[in-house]
Design a protein around this motif. Structure first.
Motif, mmCIF file in Angstrom:
data_model
loop_
_atom_site.group_PDB
_atom_site.id
_atom_site.type_symbol
_atom_site.label_atom_id
_atom_site.label_comp_id
_atom_site.label_asym_id
_atom_site.label_seq_id
_atom_site.Cartn_x
_atom_site.Cartn_y
_atom_site.Cartn_z
ATOM 1 N N ARG A 6 30.580 -4.997 6.393
ATOM 2 C CA ARG A 6 30.084 -4.544 7.632
ATOM 3 C C ARG A 6 31.561 -3.974 8.416
ATOM 4 N NH1 ARG A 6 26.492 -9.494 9.944
ATOM 5 N NH2 ARG A 6 24.358 -8.681 9.258
ATOM 6 N N PHE A 7 31.344 -3.081 9.264
ATOM 7 C CA PHE A 7 32.409 -2.484 10.023
ATOM 8 C C PHE A 7 32.563 -3.176 11.317
ATOM 9 C CE2 PHE A 7 31.406 1.030 6.806
ATOM 10 C CZ PHE A 7 33.067 1.057 6.333
ATOM 11 N N ARG A 8 33.722 -3.259 11.652
ATOM 12 C CA ARG A 8 33.834 -3.816 13.150
ATOM 13 C C ARG A 8 34.906 -3.069 13.820
ATOM 14 N NH1 ARG A 8 32.239 -9.466 13.478
ATOM 15 N NH2 ARG A 8 30.010 -9.342 12.754
ATOM 16 N N TYR A 9 34.579 -2.714 14.863
ATOM 17 C CA TYR A 9 35.646 -1.775 15.691
ATOM 18 C C TYR A 9 36.365 -2.463 16.693
ATOM 19 C CZ TYR A 9 33.048 2.115 13.537
ATOM 20 O OH TYR A 9 32.758 2.922 12.448
ATOM 21 N N TYR A 10 37.738 -2.688 16.839
ATOM 22 C CA TYR A 10 38.533 -3.250 18.089
ATOM 23 C C TYR A 10 39.250 -2.245 18.689
ATOM 24 C CZ TYR A 10 36.884 -7.643 15.323
ATOM 25 O OH TYR A 10 36.246 -8.259 14.652
ATOM 26 N N TYR A 11 39.185 -2.203 19.944
ATOM 27 C CA TYR A 11 40.048 -1.300 20.859
ATOM 28 C C TYR A 11 41.020 -2.093 21.372
ATOM 29 C CZ TYR A 11 35.786 1.452 20.486
ATOM 30 O OH TYR A 11 34.611 2.101 20.082
ATOM 31 N N GLY A 12 42.207 -1.287 21.346
ATOM 32 C CA GLY A 12 43.521 -1.606 21.848
ATOM 33 C C GLY A 12 44.054 -0.720 22.958
ATOM 34 N N GLY A 13 44.296 -1.449 24.226
ATOM 35 C CA GLY A 13 44.680 -0.709 25.471
ATOM 36 C C GLY A 13 46.005 -0.646 25.736
ATOM 37 N N THR A 14 46.970 -1.522 24.850
ATOM 38 C CA THR A 14 48.319 -1.381 25.152
ATOM 39 C C THR A 14 49.197 -1.087 24.177
ATOM 40 O OG1 THR A 14 48.640 -3.873 24.421
ATOM 41 C CG2 THR A 14 47.858 -3.340 26.648
ATOM 42 N N PRO A 15 50.277 -0.699 24.249
ATOM 43 C CA PRO A 15 51.255 -0.216 23.187
ATOM 44 C C PRO A 15 51.379 -1.328 22.235
ATOM 45 C CG PRO A 15 52.156 0.522 25.136
ATOM 46 C CD PRO A 15 50.830 -0.296 25.358
ATOM 47 N N GLU A 16 51.554 -2.554 22.472
ATOM 48 C CA GLU A 16 51.670 -3.948 21.492
ATOM 49 C C GLU A 16 50.449 -4.115 20.620
ATOM 50 O OE1 GLU A 16 51.933 -3.957 24.986
ATOM 51 O OE2 GLU A 16 53.980 -4.155 25.185
ATOM 52 N N LEU A 17 49.224 -3.805 21.052
ATOM 53 C CA LEU A 17 48.019 -3.904 20.325
ATOM 54 C C LEU A 17 47.879 -2.742 19.476
ATOM 55 C CD1 LEU A 17 45.350 -4.938 22.975
ATOM 56 C CD2 LEU A 17 46.055 -6.167 20.912
ATOM 57 N N ALA A 18 48.385 -1.603 19.633
ATOM 58 C CA ALA A 18 48.266 -0.300 18.857
ATOM 59 C C ALA A 18 49.402 -0.669 17.770
ATOM 60 C CB ALA A 18 48.756 0.871 19.813
ATOM 61 N N ALA A 19 50.622 -1.073 18.023
ATOM 62 C CA ALA A 19 51.505 -1.634 17.113
ATOM 63 C C ALA A 19 50.976 -2.503 15.911
ATOM 64 C CB ALA A 19 52.739 -1.734 17.733
ATOM 65 N N ALA A 20 50.131 -3.443 16.785
ATOM 66 C CA ALA A 20 49.623 -4.416 15.578
ATOM 67 C C ALA A 20 48.614 -4.114 14.828
ATOM 68 C CB ALA A 20 49.153 -5.488 16.546
ATOM 69 N N PHE A 21 47.630 -2.991 15.434
ATOM 70 C CA PHE A 21 46.703 -2.287 14.526
ATOM 71 C C PHE A 21 47.359 -1.550 13.482
ATOM 72 C CE2 PHE A 21 43.328 -1.607 18.108
ATOM 73 C CZ PHE A 21 43.073 -2.933 18.305
ATOM 74 N N GLU A 22 48.548 -0.789 13.843
ATOM 75 C CA GLU A 22 49.140 -0.185 12.453
ATOM 76 C C GLU A 22 49.659 -1.177 11.656
ATOM 77 O OE1 GLU A 22 49.354 3.016 12.210
ATOM 78 O OE2 GLU A 22 48.521 3.610 14.108
ATOM 79 N N ARG A 23 50.220 -2.197 11.951
ATOM 80 C CA ARG A 23 50.556 -3.236 10.876
ATOM 81 C C ARG A 23 49.304 -3.969 10.253
ATOM 82 N NH1 ARG A 23 53.342 -8.187 13.600
ATOM 83 N NH2 ARG A 23 53.238 -8.867 11.442
ATOM 84 N N ILE A 24 48.229 -3.972 10.831
ATOM 85 C CA ILE A 24 47.196 -4.551 10.222
ATOM 86 C C ILE A 24 46.641 -3.415 9.084
ATOM 87 C CG2 ILE A 24 44.772 -5.155 10.244
ATOM 88 C CD1 ILE A 24 45.639 -6.407 13.162
ATOM 89 N N ALA A 25 46.545 -2.217 9.549
ATOM 90 C CA ALA A 25 45.959 -1.112 8.553
ATOM 91 C C ALA A 25 46.979 -0.998 7.405
ATOM 92 C CB ALA A 25 46.041 0.118 9.428
ATOM 93 N N ALA A 26 48.325 -1.243 7.569
ATOM 94 C CA ALA A 26 49.185 -0.972 6.533
ATOM 95 C C ALA A 26 49.071 -2.317 5.415
ATOM 96 C CB ALA A 26 50.677 -0.928 7.136
ATOM 97 N N ALA A 27 48.648 -3.490 5.981
ATOM 98 C CA ALA A 27 48.574 -4.565 5.271
ATOM 99 C C ALA A 27 47.202 -4.668 4.488
ATOM 100 C CB ALA A 27 48.700 -6.011 6.255
ATOM 101 N N TYR A 28 46.352 -4.044 5.011
ATOM 102 C CA TYR A 28 44.770 -3.965 4.266
ATOM 103 C C TYR A 28 44.521 -2.475 3.795
ATOM 104 C CZ TYR A 28 44.603 -8.869 5.894
ATOM 105 O OH TYR A 28 44.527 -10.099 5.941
ATOM 106 N N PRO A 29 44.997 -1.824 3.133
ATOM 107 C CA PRO A 29 44.614 -0.406 2.683
ATOM 108 C C PRO A 29 43.345 -0.190 2.070
ATOM 109 C CG PRO A 29 46.471 -1.227 1.267
ATOM 110 C CD PRO A 29 46.315 -2.335 2.333
ATOM 111 N N ARG A 30 42.897 0.916 2.071
ATOM 112 C CA ARG A 30 41.577 0.753 1.338
ATOM 113 C C ARG A 30 41.772 1.195 0.294
ATOM 114 N NH1 ARG A 30 36.979 5.042 2.953
ATOM 115 N NH2 ARG A 30 35.284 4.210 1.376
ATOM 116 N N VAL A 31 41.276 0.437 -1.127
ATOM 117 C CA VAL A 31 41.690 0.519 -2.324
ATOM 118 C C VAL A 31 40.500 1.575 -2.869
ATOM 119 C CG1 VAL A 31 41.852 -0.652 -4.663
ATOM 120 C CG2 VAL A 31 43.071 -1.537 -2.369
ATOM 121 N N ARG A 32 40.827 2.588 -3.453
ATOM 122 C CA ARG A 32 39.677 3.282 -3.954
ATOM 123 C C ARG A 32 39.507 3.007 -5.622
ATOM 124 N NH1 ARG A 32 37.918 7.175 -0.572
ATOM 125 N NH2 ARG A 32 39.193 7.752 1.197
#
Length: 145
Positions: free
Chosen positions: A118-144
């Motif tokens: 399942r896909f879940r979408y989380y929105y971030g309205g602050t620069p701190e949340l946007a930076a955390a989103f980038e960290r999470i995406a880097a830690a959990y990359p899509r493996v093909r």
């Protein structure tokens, strides 16, 4: 499985940015004003009782949606990610299969796919949340495969 990313202190903030919330507020007020004008001026005769019930339900749904949008908060901590709102979303770190950041700069969102697919979408309205989103995406990359 342990979390691939850790957060020493919880990061929390509004799910939607200030500009987005202001725009939503203006849009809701404009819709309410236009609706009131339509009921009071443009209708040739007052609506029936059922019409008033329907109109009341529509106004209630509009204001309720707006309220939950402007008060929604996203929190990232050692347990996982959660976002309050009309429907609360939660994803524990153990459930994350992969994550990516999506959307324009003014409306960044984290797209998380859990182990159930399942896909879940989380929105971030602050620069701190946007930076955390980038960290999470880097830690959990899509493996093909």
């Amino acid at each position: 499985m342990t979390a691939r990313v850790t957060f020493d202190a919880p990061i929390s903030g509004p799910a939607y940015g200030r500009g987005f919330r202001v725009f939503a507020t203006i849009a809701v007020l404009a819709l309410l004003a236009y609706g009131a004008r339509a009921v009071l001026v443009l209708l040739p005769e007052p609506p029936s009782r059922d019409g008033w019930y329907f109109l009341g339900a529509v106004v209630f749904a509009l204001i309720g949606s707006w309220y939950f949008m402007v008060t929604a908060r996203t929190t990232i901590d050692g347990q996982g990610i959660r976002q309050s709102g009309l429907i609360e979303r939660r994803t524990a770190w153990e459930e994350v299969r992969y994550a990516r950041v999506h959307g324009p700069a003014f409306s960044r969102r984290l797209v998380v796919r859990n182990i159930a697919g399942r896909f879940r979408y989380y929105y971030g309205g602050t620069p701190e949340l946007a930076a955390a989103f980038e960290r999470i995406a880097a830690a959990y990359p899509r493996v093909r495969a």
